[in-house]
Design an enzyme around this catalytic site. Structure first.
Site, PDB file in Angstrom:
ATOM      1  N   VAL A 128       0.866  -1.034   0.097  1.00 31.01           N
ATOM      2  CA  VAL A 128       0.037  -0.013  -0.055  1.00 31.01           C
ATOM      3  C   VAL A 128       0.905   1.362  -0.075  1.00 31.01           C
ATOM      4  O   VAL A 128       1.894   1.344   0.503  1.00 31.01           O
ATOM      5  CB  VAL A 128      -0.804  -0.065   1.242  1.00 31.01           C
ATOM      6  CG1 VAL A 128      -1.984   1.286   1.374  1.00 31.01           C
ATOM      7  CG2 VAL A 128      -1.699  -1.169   1.023  1.00 31.01           C
ATOM      8  N   CYS A 129       0.608   2.127  -0.742  1.00 32.24           N
ATOM      9  CA  CYS A 129       1.265   3.421  -0.827  1.00 32.24           C
ATOM     10  C   CYS A 129       2.708   3.226  -1.337  1.00 32.24           C
ATOM     11  O   CYS A 129       3.018   2.456  -1.922  1.00 32.24           O
ATOM     12  CB  CYS A 129       1.104   4.108   0.422  1.00 32.24           C
ATOM     13  SG  CYS A 129       1.383   5.936   0.126  1.00 32.24           S
TER      14      CYS A 129
END
Length: 223
Positions: free
Chosen positions: A100-101
């Site tokens: 994520v990210c």
């Protein structure tokens, strides 16, 4: 047997990168979620929230899904061989390797993004090329068994996509409804293209410290 999902957690993690998909995964039927770090000492996020690891690199099981969230603390991980070695070992046996990210940059530093399509936060997209990845500006990007999410809130979309892959669309939709996930933001400034020039400049300035550190690390790695 429950589907085993492992999150790498670390000091200065972005808490929503973790808690968004964590909420989705733990709401699904037939899952077990572990928080893994070097020790079982509490890990403090970039916003001050503490998280308690329940497994270490030494005793973590092999997970079906392995996920790396992002945050300012990613910078230190990019050159941490103990972390990168653990990431490689988990990735070798995982059904899905995910992030994520800016967690995707850790996958890149571990050598797992070469020639792969990947997402990350909009202000880190250019860093992906340093790891041989093809940047894709979408909230959830899949390339084989690699699933990467864009910035922060994309982790919820990502979590639902993973549950749909593992347990079917109906289970993912049930989780979505149980969490009442029906986003309708009050402003249309959630992407660089949609934001005004003033807002974009302010966001870039707010994120500049971590970015400058990351630039220096990647320059050092390249040399």
């Amino acid at each position: 047997m429950a589907i085993s999902i492992g999150f790498l957690i670390f000091p200065q993690i972005q808490q929503l990168d973790l808690t968004g998909p964590y909420e989705v995964f733990t709401a699904a039927a037939g899952t077990r979620v572990d928080l893994v770090w070097k020790t079982r000492e509490p890990v403090i996020s970039s916003t001050g929230l503490a998280f308690q690891p329940n497994a270490t690199f030494a005793d973590s099981p092999q997970h079906d899904v392995f996920c790396i969230p992002g945050g300012a603390g990613v910078n230190a991980l990019l050159e941490d061989e103990a972390v990168l070695d653990f990431v490689r070992r988990q990735a070798a046996g995982a059904r899905l390797v995910t992030s994520v990210c800016t967690g995707s940059l850790v996958l890149g530093s571990a050598g797992l993004l070469q020639g792969r399509k990947a997402a990350t936060h909009w202000y880190a997209m250019d860093f992906l090329q340093a790891f041989g990845a093809e940047p894709v500006a979408e909230r959830v990007v899949r390339d084989g068994n690699l699933i990467t999410a864009g910035g922060i809130t994309s982790g919820i979309d990502f979590g639902l996509a993973v549950i749909a892959e593992l347990l079917g669309a109906e289970e993912a939709e049930t989780v979505q409804l149980a969490l009442e996930y029906a986003p309708a933001p009050p402003f249309s400034s959630g992407t660089p293209d949609a934001a005004s020039a003033t807002v974009l400049a302010a966001a870039r300035q707010r994120l500049s410290g971590s970015r400058q550190q990351r630039e220096a690390i990647l320059a050092r790695m390249a040399s």
